[in-house]
Design a protein around this motif. Structure first.
Motif, PDB file in Angstrom:
ATOM      1  N   ASP A 196       0.810  -1.220   0.000  1.00 57.89           N
ATOM      2  CA  ASP A 196       0.000   0.000   0.000  1.00 57.89           C
ATOM      3  C   ASP A 196       0.846   1.274   0.000  1.00 57.89           C
ATOM      4  OD1 ASP A 196      -2.248  -1.592   0.076  1.00 57.89           O
ATOM      5  OD2 ASP A 196      -2.367  -1.551   2.273  1.00 57.89           O
ATOM      6  N   ILE A 197       2.177   1.144   0.153  1.00 60.80           N
ATOM      7  CA  ILE A 197       3.051   2.321   0.170  1.00 60.80           C
ATOM      8  C   ILE A 197       3.947   2.269  -1.063  1.00 60.80           C
ATOM      9  CG2 ILE A 197       4.678   3.687   1.523  1.00 60.80           C
ATOM     10  CD1 ILE A 197       3.959   1.972   3.945  1.00 60.80           C
ATOM     11  N   VAL A 198       3.958   3.365  -1.814  1.00 63.83           N
ATOM     12  CA  VAL A 198       4.814   3.428  -3.002  1.00 63.83           C
ATOM     13  C   VAL A 198       6.112   4.130  -2.618  1.00 63.83           C
ATOM     14  CG1 VAL A 198       5.009   4.184  -5.386  1.00 63.83           C
ATOM     15  CG2 VAL A 198       2.779   3.539  -4.465  1.00 63.83           C
ATOM     16  N   PHE A 199       7.210   3.396  -2.698  1.00 62.61           N
ATOM     17  CA  PHE A 199       8.513   3.963  -2.338  1.00 62.61           C
ATOM     18  C   PHE A 199       9.589   3.230  -3.128  1.00 62.61           C
ATOM     19  CE2 PHE A 199       7.766   0.382   0.444  1.00 62.61           C
ATOM     20  CZ  PHE A 199       8.987  -0.274   0.491  1.00 62.61           C
ATOM     21  N   ARG A 200      10.802   3.749  -3.060  1.00 61.55           N
ATOM     22  CA  ARG A 200      11.914   3.081  -3.746  1.00 61.55           C
ATOM     23  C   ARG A 200      13.208   3.311  -2.987  1.00 61.55           C
ATOM     24  NH1 ARG A 200      12.913   2.500 -10.199  1.00 61.55           N
ATOM     25  NH2 ARG A 200      14.529   0.909 -10.010  1.00 61.55           N
ATOM     26  N   VAL A 201      13.930   2.225  -2.694  1.00 58.16           N
ATOM     27  CA  VAL A 201      15.273   2.332  -2.110  1.00 58.16           C
ATOM     28  C   VAL A 201      16.235   2.602  -3.261  1.00 58.16           C
ATOM     29  CG1 VAL A 201      17.098   1.141  -0.857  1.00 58.16           C
ATOM     30  CG2 VAL A 201      14.704   0.780  -0.215  1.00 58.16           C
ATOM     31  N   VAL A 202      16.906   3.763  -3.216  1.00 58.46           N
ATOM     32  CA  VAL A 202      17.710   4.188  -4.366  1.00 58.46           C
ATOM     33  C   VAL A 202      19.212   4.116  -4.126  1.00 58.46           C
ATOM     34  CG1 VAL A 202      15.885   5.646  -5.306  1.00 58.46           C
ATOM     35  CG2 VAL A 202      17.480   6.595  -3.629  1.00 58.46           C
ATOM     36  N   GLY A 248      14.457   7.304 -10.055  1.00 56.11           N
ATOM     37  CA  GLY A 248      13.600   7.176  -8.884  1.00 56.11           C
ATOM     38  C   GLY A 248      12.204   7.723  -9.051  1.00 56.11           C
ATOM     39  N   GLY A 249      12.062   8.888  -9.690  1.00 55.87           N
ATOM     40  CA  GLY A 249      10.747   9.511  -9.768  1.00 55.87           C
ATOM     41  C   GLY A 249      10.605  10.407 -10.974  1.00 55.87           C
ATOM     42  N   ILE A 250       9.349  10.710 -11.336  1.00 53.14           N
ATOM     43  CA  ILE A 250       9.042  11.584 -12.466  1.00 53.14           C
ATOM     44  C   ILE A 250       8.027  12.622 -12.008  1.00 53.14           C
ATOM     45  CG2 ILE A 250       8.062  11.717 -14.791  1.00 53.14           C
ATOM     46  CD1 ILE A 250       8.912   8.803 -15.214  1.00 53.14           C
ATOM     47  N   SER A 280       2.055  16.444 -11.240  1.00 59.47           N
ATOM     48  CA  SER A 280       1.849  15.197 -10.495  1.00 59.47           C
ATOM     49  C   SER A 280       3.147  14.404 -10.475  1.00 59.47           C
ATOM     50  CB  SER A 280       0.729  14.366 -11.128  1.00 59.47           C
ATOM     51  OG  SER A 280       1.086  13.981 -12.439  1.00 59.47           O
ATOM     52  N   VAL A 281       3.352  13.637  -9.390  1.00 63.77           N
ATOM     53  CA  VAL A 281       4.594  12.888  -9.229  1.00 63.77           C
ATOM     54  C   VAL A 281       4.321  11.393  -9.263  1.00 63.77           C
ATOM     55  CG1 VAL A 281       5.837  14.676  -7.957  1.00 63.77           C
ATOM     56  CG2 VAL A 281       4.419  13.050  -6.709  1.00 63.77           C
ATOM     57  N   GLU A 282       5.326  10.654  -9.731  1.00 65.21           N
ATOM     58  CA  GLU A 282       5.216   9.198  -9.852  1.00 65.21           C
ATOM     59  C   GLU A 282       6.521   8.562  -9.403  1.00 65.21           C
ATOM     60  OE1 GLU A 282       5.140   5.878 -13.460  1.00 65.21           O
ATOM     61  OE2 GLU A 282       4.800   7.993 -13.922  1.00 65.21           O
ATOM     62  N   ILE A 283       6.425   7.565  -8.507  1.00 69.08           N
ATOM     63  CA  ILE A 283       7.586   6.745  -8.174  1.00 69.08           C
ATOM     64  C   ILE A 283       7.736   5.742  -9.309  1.00 69.08           C
ATOM     65  CG2 ILE A 283       8.631   5.173  -6.520  1.00 69.08           C
ATOM     66  CD1 ILE A 283       8.309   8.013  -5.465  1.00 69.08           C
ATOM     67  N   VAL A 284       8.932   5.658  -9.866  1.00 69.87           N
ATOM     68  CA  VAL A 284       9.153   4.938 -11.116  1.00 69.87           C
ATOM     69  C   VAL A 284       9.097   3.418 -10.943  1.00 69.87           C
ATOM     70  CG1 VAL A 284      11.017   4.377 -12.750  1.00 69.87           C
ATOM     71  CG2 VAL A 284      10.409   6.751 -12.312  1.00 69.87           C
ATOM     72  N   THR A 285       8.497   2.739 -11.936  1.00 66.59           N
ATOM     73  CA  THR A 285       8.586   1.289 -12.099  1.00 66.59           C
ATOM     74  C   THR A 285       9.184   1.032 -13.481  1.00 66.59           C
ATOM     75  OG1 THR A 285       6.408   1.074 -13.123  1.00 66.59           O
ATOM     76  CG2 THR A 285       6.504   0.991 -10.707  1.00 66.59           C
ATOM     77  N   GLY A 286       9.398  -0.242 -13.801  1.00 66.00           N
ATOM     78  CA  GLY A 286       9.969  -0.570 -15.103  1.00 66.00           C
ATOM     79  C   GLY A 286       9.088  -0.141 -16.262  1.00 66.00           C
ATOM     80  N   ALA A 287       7.768  -0.076 -16.037  1.00 66.91           N
ATOM     81  CA  ALA A 287       6.835   0.279 -17.109  1.00 66.91           C
ATOM     82  C   ALA A 287       6.705   1.791 -17.301  1.00 66.91           C
ATOM     83  CB  ALA A 287       5.469  -0.331 -16.813  1.00 66.91           C
ATOM     84  N   SER A 288       7.284   2.578 -16.401  1.00 67.55           N
ATOM     85  CA  SER A 288       7.147   4.040 -16.497  1.00 67.55           C
ATOM     86  C   SER A 288       7.791   4.562 -17.773  1.00 67.55           C
ATOM     87  CB  SER A 288       7.791   4.712 -15.284  1.00 67.55           C
ATOM     88  OG  SER A 288       7.171   4.305 -14.087  1.00 67.55           O
ATOM     89  N   GLN A 289       7.197   5.629 -18.305  1.00 70.88           N
ATOM     90  CA  GLN A 289       7.692   6.244 -19.540  1.00 70.88           C
ATOM     91  C   GLN A 289       7.962   7.720 -19.272  1.00 70.88           C
ATOM     92  OE1 GLN A 289       7.783   4.945 -23.025  1.00 70.88           O
ATOM     93  NE2 GLN A 289       8.872   6.866 -23.401  1.00 70.88           N
ATOM     94  N   VAL A 290       9.148   8.193 -19.660  1.00 68.83           N
ATOM     95  CA  VAL A 290       9.483   9.614 -19.553  1.00 68.83           C
ATOM     96  C   VAL A 290       9.038  10.306 -20.834  1.00 68.83           C
ATOM     97  CG1 VAL A 290      11.341  11.301 -19.297  1.00 68.83           C
ATOM     98  CG2 VAL A 290      11.469   9.113 -18.084  1.00 68.83           C
ATOM     99  N   ASP A 291       8.285  11.389 -20.692  1.00 71.23           N
ATOM    100  CA  ASP A 291       7.825  12.166 -21.848  1.00 71.23           C
ATOM    101  C   ASP A 291       8.594  13.475 -21.953  1.00 71.23           C
ATOM    102  OD1 ASP A 291       5.839  10.289 -22.592  1.00 71.23           O
ATOM    103  OD2 ASP A 291       4.494  11.072 -21.043  1.00 71.23           O
ATOM    104  N   ASP A 292       8.435  14.150 -23.092  1.00 65.79           N
ATOM    105  CA  ASP A 292       9.096  15.430 -23.314  1.00 65.79           C
ATOM    106  C   ASP A 292       8.797  16.395 -22.171  1.00 65.79           C
ATOM    107  OD1 ASP A 292       9.866  14.356 -25.698  1.00 65.79           O
ATOM    108  OD2 ASP A 292       8.523  15.551 -26.953  1.00 65.79           O
ATOM    109  N   ASN A 293       9.849  17.067 -21.692  1.00 65.40           N
ATOM    110  CA  ASN A 293       9.763  18.114 -20.656  1.00 65.40           C
ATOM    111  C   ASN A 293       9.437  17.595 -19.259  1.00 65.40           C
ATOM    112  OD1 ASN A 293      10.311  20.299 -22.479  1.00 65.40           O
ATOM    113  ND2 ASN A 293       8.215  20.070 -23.249  1.00 65.40           N
ATOM    114  N   ASP A 294       9.308  16.278 -19.084  1.00 66.82           N
ATOM    115  CA  ASP A 294       9.156  15.728 -17.728  1.00 66.82           C
ATOM    116  C   ASP A 294      10.419  16.005 -16.915  1.00 66.82           C
ATOM    117  OD1 ASP A 294       6.694  14.729 -18.320  1.00 66.82           O
ATOM    118  OD2 ASP A 294       7.259  12.611 -18.258  1.00 66.82           O
TER     119      ASP A 294
END
Length: 450
Positions: A178-184, A410-412, A417-431
């Motif tokens: 239930d918690i979205v986090f990432r050890v970086v 780690g994040g976008i 709006s913010v997103e903790i990154v997963t493998g499926a995440s996509q970076v778009d222009d100007n993110d």
């Protein structure tokens, strides 16, 4: 990039060390032979003995064709004057260390641009603000705001009884779905690890975790630590940073802090007592154990040691920790002391040179760099980059990108709006993208965003 640094003191030396390691063409100017000799003996940079306010000496140093001129002597007026002259001579960007609020404050009659200065930095104020952040997160050894404060990176030292000891990062994530986090990043016995999911956490690891700011209290609980409210603070040392910390806490509208400040100089103590009405200012030796005990250090929630004697800062913080003060923070300038201080039990250490380096770095990096922050005690950096339209980072989902070794995204931040990154995440222009990497991977990562 051609960079000229005016001033071979502690901050100038540290900047020259970092920038030369990144293969920039660095020249250091100072009027004292001693500091220059240290630079010459230790670093692969050019040096010039001369006057920072002499047009001839600045021209001889190569200021006219410098991409960046960095003025970091110990005297504000010298930094401003050399910056003004350097700009007139042709330096493309001028960065100056200016500590006086008469020039750096919001109500200053002259703006930096009036003085020909592109960027003013104030390392002491940056470090004081960082200490104020640490006091709001009692369990963390590091607190870094990212993505317009919508995300936070916290450093947590795992104790011997932490429930995470022996747990892999994949298991850690599965335990708390239930918690979205990432050890970086992980600091372990002097080593820096940019981890993958299979690595197991160990006791006394320094673990850096990224999460949305509102989720940070929950993340802290998962490590076995407890967030406690801090209300009473004792500050050892009233010059520069000690006074700044007291001012920041007095201005905090969210909490009514109880503050004691100990300053050995009678006249300065008297000035601070008149200025800081809400602070109990005491005149005495802030490293005297008897005085600290007499003034109730054992009843304090936090103890902040920011005197000019860093060994005394460490020792007095250790004594405070022995007396069960919940949070101790020491001002330390020697890089070798930083990992040592946390190993022996201090909660956090602050370094002015790192604060200056973090401020300057984003103007040195190529591409659209929002911020660069060095993580204390480990050899890793947090970089916040903006993706240029059409850049390589925007071509594929993250799991299909060939990221350099020693780097993790780690994040976008996208459209607020913010997103903790997963493998499926996509970076778009100007993110805006938050990346954690070892120094060896920085240039390779930056190129993906250009």
């Amino acid at each position: 990039m051609k960079i000229v640094i005016i001033g071979a003191g502690e901050i100038g030396y540290d900047l020259a060390s970092v920038l030369s390691a990144e293969k920039h063409d660095v020249t250091v100017l100072d009027r004292e032979r001693g500091p220059l000799s240290r630079v010459t003996e230790s670093l692969d940079v050019l040096t010039k003995e001369g006057n920072a306010t002499s047009v001839k000496d600045l021209v001889d140093t190569g200021v006219s064709d410098a991409d960046i001129l960095i003025c970091v002597t110990s005297v504000d007026e010298v930094n401003m004057m050399s910056g003004m002259i350097g700009k007139r001579l042709g330096a493309k960007m001028v960065i100056a260390r200016v500590r006086s609020e008469e020039f750096s404050g919001e109500e200053a009659p002259l703006s930096p641009s009036d003085l020909g200065i592109d960027v003013m930095i104030h390392p002491e104020l940056s470090a004081a603000q960082e200490i104020a952040h640490l006091l709001r997160r009692s369990s963390a050894s590091d607190v870094i705001n990212l993505a317009d404060k919508k995300m936070q990176l916290i450093g947590i030292r795992l104790e011997a009884n932490s429930p995470l000891n022996g747990v892999s990062l994949n298991e850690y994530a599965d335990r708390f779905p239930d918690i979205v986090f990432r050890v970086v990043a992980i600091g372990r016995r002097g080593r820096t690890i940019i981890p993958n999911g299979s690595i197991k956490l160990q006791k006394y690891d320094q673990v850096f975790i990224l999460a949305k700011t509102e989720h940070i209290p929950q993340v802290i609980k998962t490590t076995g630590k407890k967030e406690t409210e801090l209300h009473s603070v004792m500050i050892a040392g009233g010059s520069d940073m000690g006074a700044m910390i007291a001012r920041l806490l007095c201005a905090d509208q969210t909490k009514n802090w109880s503050i004691k400040l100990i300053e050995p100089d009678y006249e300065l103590a008297e000035e601070l007592a008149i200025e800081l009405k809400e602070v109990m200012v005491l005149n005495g030796n802030p490293t005297d154990p008897d005085l600290l005990v007499t003034e109730g250090i054992n009843e304090m929630d936090a103890f902040i040691a920011v005197t000019d004697d860093e060994e005394s800062n460490i020792i007095s913080c250790l004594m405070a920790k022995h007396l069960e003060v919940k949070k101790t923070v020491a001002l330390v300038s020697k890089p070798d002391f930083i990992p040592l201080a946390q190993t022996i039990g201090l909660d956090a250490v602050i370094n002015k040179k790192v604060a200056a380096s973090n401020e300057i770095h984003r103007y040195v990096r190529r591409g659209k760099v929002i911020s660069v922050t060095e993580l204390r005690g480990i050899k890793a950096e947090v970089i916040e980059l903006q993706a240029t339209p059409g850049s390589k980072i925007t071509k594929k989902p993250i799991k299909k990108l060939r990221l350099p070794d020693g780097c993790v995204i780690g994040g976008i931040l996208c459209n607020g709006s913010v997103e903790i990154v997963t493998g499926a995440s996509q970076v778009d222009d100007n993110d805006r993208v938050i990346i954690f990497c070892l120094p060896t991977a920085i240039d390779k990562v930056t190129k993906l965003f250009q």
